[in-house]
Enzyme design. Sequence first.
Site, PDB file in Angstrom:
ATOM      1  CB  ILE A 153      -0.957  -0.008   1.207  1.00  0.00           C
ATOM      2  CG1 ILE A 153      -1.900  -1.220   1.119  1.00  0.00           C
ATOM      3  CG2 ILE A 153      -1.766   1.286   1.272  1.00  0.00           C
ATOM      4  CD1 ILE A 153      -2.753  -1.450   2.353  1.00  0.00           C
ATOM      5  CG  ASP A 258     -10.427   3.708   6.803  1.00  0.00           C
ATOM      6  OD1 ASP A 258     -11.639   4.037   6.789  1.00  0.00           O
ATOM      7  OD2 ASP A 258     -10.003   2.645   6.320  1.00  0.00           O
ATOM      8  CD  GLU A 263     -11.625  -0.169  13.361  1.00  0.00           C
ATOM      9  OE1 GLU A 263     -12.220  -0.990  12.640  1.00  0.00           O
ATOM     10  OE2 GLU A 263     -10.542   0.337  13.049  1.00  0.00           O
ATOM     11  CG  HIS A 281     -11.536  -0.644   9.094  1.00  0.00           C
ATOM     12  ND1 HIS A 281     -10.962  -1.284  10.167  1.00  0.00           N
ATOM     13  CD2 HIS A 281     -10.812  -1.026   8.018  1.00  0.00           C
ATOM     14  CE1 HIS A 281      -9.947  -2.033   9.750  1.00  0.00           C
ATOM     15  NE2 HIS A 281      -9.843  -1.883   8.433  1.00  0.00           N
ATOM     16  CB  ILE A 282     -14.453   2.770   3.991  1.00  0.00           C
ATOM     17  CG1 ILE A 282     -13.776   4.150   4.092  1.00  0.00           C
ATOM     18  CG2 ILE A 282     -15.776   2.763   4.750  1.00  0.00           C
ATOM     19  CD1 ILE A 282     -14.547   5.267   3.395  1.00  0.00           C
ATOM     20  N   GLY A 283     -11.135   1.382   4.048  1.00  0.00           N
ATOM     21  CA  GLY A 283      -9.967   1.297   3.156  1.00  0.00           C
ATOM     22  C   GLY A 283     -10.116   0.299   2.023  1.00  0.00           C
ATOM     23  CB  ALA A 284     -10.118  -3.246   1.849  1.00  0.00           C
TER      24      ALA A 284
END
Length: 307
Positions: A153, A258, A263, A281-284
């Site tokens: 990444i 993120d 969480e 937590h929308i990275g992927a």
Amino acid sequence: GFDDSVLICDEVDPILNKILEDNGLKVSYEPEITPEQILEKIANYNIVIVRSRTTITKDMIDKADNCKIIARVGVGLDNVDQEAAKAKNIRVINAVEGAMNAVAELVLGLMLSLARQTTRGDRGIRNEQWLKKELKGTELRGKYLGIIGLGNIGKRLGRLAHALNMNIIGYDVVPIDEEFSKEVGLMKADLNTLLQSSDYISIHVPLLDSTYHLLDAQKMSTMKNTAKIINTSRGGVVDEDALYDALKNGTLGGAALDVFEKEPAIGTKLAELDNVILTPHIGAQTKEAQSLAANVIAEKIVQILRG
Ligand code: NAD
């Protein structure tokens, strides 16, 4: 075909199910399964698949007497007790390829949003405020981006940011890819130099004992007071209390997160601050990343079973 049975514990792209069934595997798709239910039936399965909702604990692994593979449809393996799996001779696999571009693009978006304060402008209009004067921004061109962790990444981000004419500073604990370094004109630095010199600091390391609170109050105190931190790696890598203090006191310029120490991060005090952007937590969480990860995991499983 294989007569192995598979338990899928989280919501995954349907392609995974399909490829596994096409190869003769028996798949139980249980995206709502509870930890108690996993404990009850894990002994019946040869392959267990999770995304991020489910954590595979030592207790579960202790009961997984028929398990050969635990697969994580994603990158981070911190939701699988890898030591327990290893002790029981269970292969743990993941899909690093899926998230690479999705996370890097999210970071780019977050940097642009931090630079122009688009989220604050949007909140203003919704509250009948026209913040044009207050929202004089900055540009990314020519700014220094410090990337901590130049794996999949981190490197993808470096390439995207290079295209925007940012200067890229890199720090890793292993030697950094030479071809990548040349391509983006990477300035290699130790962590302290990176922190002192960067306008944006983006973190791309795994969560390990050695990376827990890698950015703490002391480290934050060495950064420029206009510096902005972007964390899309794992919550524990940044000390959130220290971050809150630094942002509130104006010793840091801004942050985009993120990932969080806890969480879902509903109720986080960071939400009080205007110079922070928070995403769940929308990275992927892109169509492309999910289907790529599902394909990669399905192929890896079939390969392993073929021996
Ligand atoms: P990677 O394994 O390809 O790269 C990680 C890099 O960090 C490696 O080069 C490693 O040497 C380096 N590193 C390890 N310890 C370090 C330290 N103390 N200091 C500096 N560098 C160190 O991993 P990746 O695929 O690039 O993923 C990076 C992170 O992103 C992981 O934490 C992963 O869990 C997280 N991630 C988040 C999301 C999301 O949804 N937000 C999605 C995918 C991955």
